[in-house]
Design a protein around this motif. Sequence first.
Motif, PDB file in Angstrom:
ATOM      1  N   HIS A  52       0.768  -1.238   0.016  1.00  0.00           N
ATOM      2  CA  HIS A  52       0.071  -0.047  -0.035  1.00  0.00           C
ATOM      3  C   HIS A  52       0.679   1.239   0.117  1.00  0.00           C
ATOM      4  O   HIS A  52       0.559   2.505  -0.718  1.00  0.00           O
ATOM      5  CB  HIS A  52      -0.872  -0.154   1.077  1.00  0.00           C
ATOM      6  N   ASP A  53       1.935   1.179   0.603  1.00  0.00           N
ATOM      7  CA  ASP A  53       2.972   2.568   0.760  1.00  0.00           C
ATOM      8  C   ASP A  53       3.163   2.738  -0.562  1.00  0.00           C
ATOM      9  O   ASP A  53       3.547   3.730  -0.996  1.00  0.00           O
ATOM     10  CB  ASP A  53       3.891   2.229   2.000  1.00  0.00           C
ATOM     11  N   ALA A  54       3.759   1.583  -1.235  1.00  0.00           N
ATOM     12  CA  ALA A  54       4.472   1.769  -2.433  1.00  0.00           C
ATOM     13  C   ALA A  54       3.444   2.338  -3.664  1.00  0.00           C
ATOM     14  O   ALA A  54       3.776   3.177  -4.436  1.00  0.00           O
ATOM     15  CB  ALA A  54       4.958   0.395  -2.895  1.00  0.00           C
ATOM     16  N   VAL A  55       2.402   1.773  -3.663  1.00  0.00           N
ATOM     17  CA  VAL A  55       1.314   2.218  -4.497  1.00  0.00           C
ATOM     18  C   VAL A  55       1.100   3.596  -4.252  1.00  0.00           C
ATOM     19  O   VAL A  55       0.703   4.380  -5.045  1.00  0.00           O
ATOM     20  CB  VAL A  55       0.096   1.267  -4.375  1.00  0.00           C
ATOM     21  N   GLU A  56       0.976   4.148  -2.900  1.00  0.00           N
ATOM     22  CA  GLU A  56       0.597   5.542  -2.510  1.00  0.00           C
ATOM     23  C   GLU A  56       1.765   6.425  -3.009  1.00  0.00           C
ATOM     24  O   GLU A  56       1.510   7.603  -3.434  1.00  0.00           O
ATOM     25  CB  GLU A  56       0.440   5.757  -1.112  1.00  0.00           C
ATOM     26  N   ALA A  57       3.110   5.865  -3.286  1.00  0.00           N
ATOM     27  CA  ALA A  57       4.146   6.516  -3.435  1.00  0.00           C
ATOM     28  C   ALA A  57       3.995   6.919  -5.104  1.00  0.00           C
ATOM     29  O   ALA A  57       4.351   8.023  -5.671  1.00  0.00           O
ATOM     30  CB  ALA A  57       5.467   6.014  -3.318  1.00  0.00           C
ATOM     31  N   PHE A  58       3.518   5.971  -5.700  1.00  0.00           N
ATOM     32  CA  PHE A  58       3.444   6.024  -7.317  1.00  0.00           C
ATOM     33  C   PHE A  58       2.126   6.853  -7.443  1.00  0.00           C
ATOM     34  O   PHE A  58       2.386   8.024  -8.481  1.00  0.00           O
ATOM     35  CB  PHE A  58       3.128   4.680  -7.833  1.00  0.00           C
ATOM     36  N   ARG A  59       1.262   7.051  -6.646  1.00  0.00           N
ATOM     37  CA  ARG A  59      -0.016   7.681  -6.997  1.00  0.00           C
ATOM     38  C   ARG A  59       0.397   9.225  -6.653  1.00  0.00           C
ATOM     39  O   ARG A  59      -0.032  10.195  -7.406  1.00  0.00           O
ATOM     40  CB  ARG A  59      -1.197   7.179  -6.010  1.00  0.00           C
ATOM     41  N   ARG A  60       1.281   9.527  -5.520  1.00  0.00           N
ATOM     42  CA  ARG A  60       1.359  11.001  -4.920  1.00  0.00           C
ATOM     43  C   ARG A  60       2.513  11.555  -6.135  1.00  0.00           C
ATOM     44  O   ARG A  60       2.390  12.577  -6.555  1.00  0.00           O
ATOM     45  CB  ARG A  60       2.090  10.769  -3.825  1.00  0.00           C
ATOM     46  N   ALA A  61       3.207  10.709  -6.903  1.00  0.00           N
ATOM     47  CA  ALA A  61       4.099  11.350  -7.870  1.00  0.00           C
ATOM     48  C   ALA A  61       3.383  11.349  -9.307  1.00  0.00           C
ATOM     49  O   ALA A  61       3.867  11.739 -10.344  1.00  0.00           O
ATOM     50  CB  ALA A  61       5.226  10.223  -8.027  1.00  0.00           C
ATOM     51  N   GLY A  62       2.212  10.719  -9.230  1.00  0.00           N
ATOM     52  CA  GLY A  62       1.638  10.744 -10.786  1.00  0.00           C
ATOM     53  C   GLY A  62       2.005   9.675 -11.641  1.00  0.00           C
ATOM     54  O   GLY A  62       1.768   9.776 -12.688  1.00  0.00           O
TER      55      GLY A  62
END
Length: 109
Positions: free
Chosen positions: A15-25
Amino acid sequence: MTAPIIAAAAVHGEHDAVEAFRRAGATSPATARPLGALGLDDDSHALARLRRRAVIRPSGPGTWYLDEPSWEAIHRRRSRIGQAVAILLAAIMLIGGVVLISHAGIRPR
């Protein structure tokens, strides 16, 4: 007891990794980013799991992006499994209650 804790930590890391990708677009091949730019470690077990499941995909040399449909499919699958486990546990508890009542000689009114 250790296995559920390890599993929960693995899911949390994903979940943390997925959120990092989302935050960076970084959610398409055109917006892919290097892992270092996302603050992620290339040796992460969570990233390895996401790559194996084609949730994190390569776009070009050293760049990666989040495949949202793949992530959503995994999330739906996990939800269905969780619901099935909850139903199974409820059924076991109900059957256990019925067995206890019948063995105790207590009759429902």
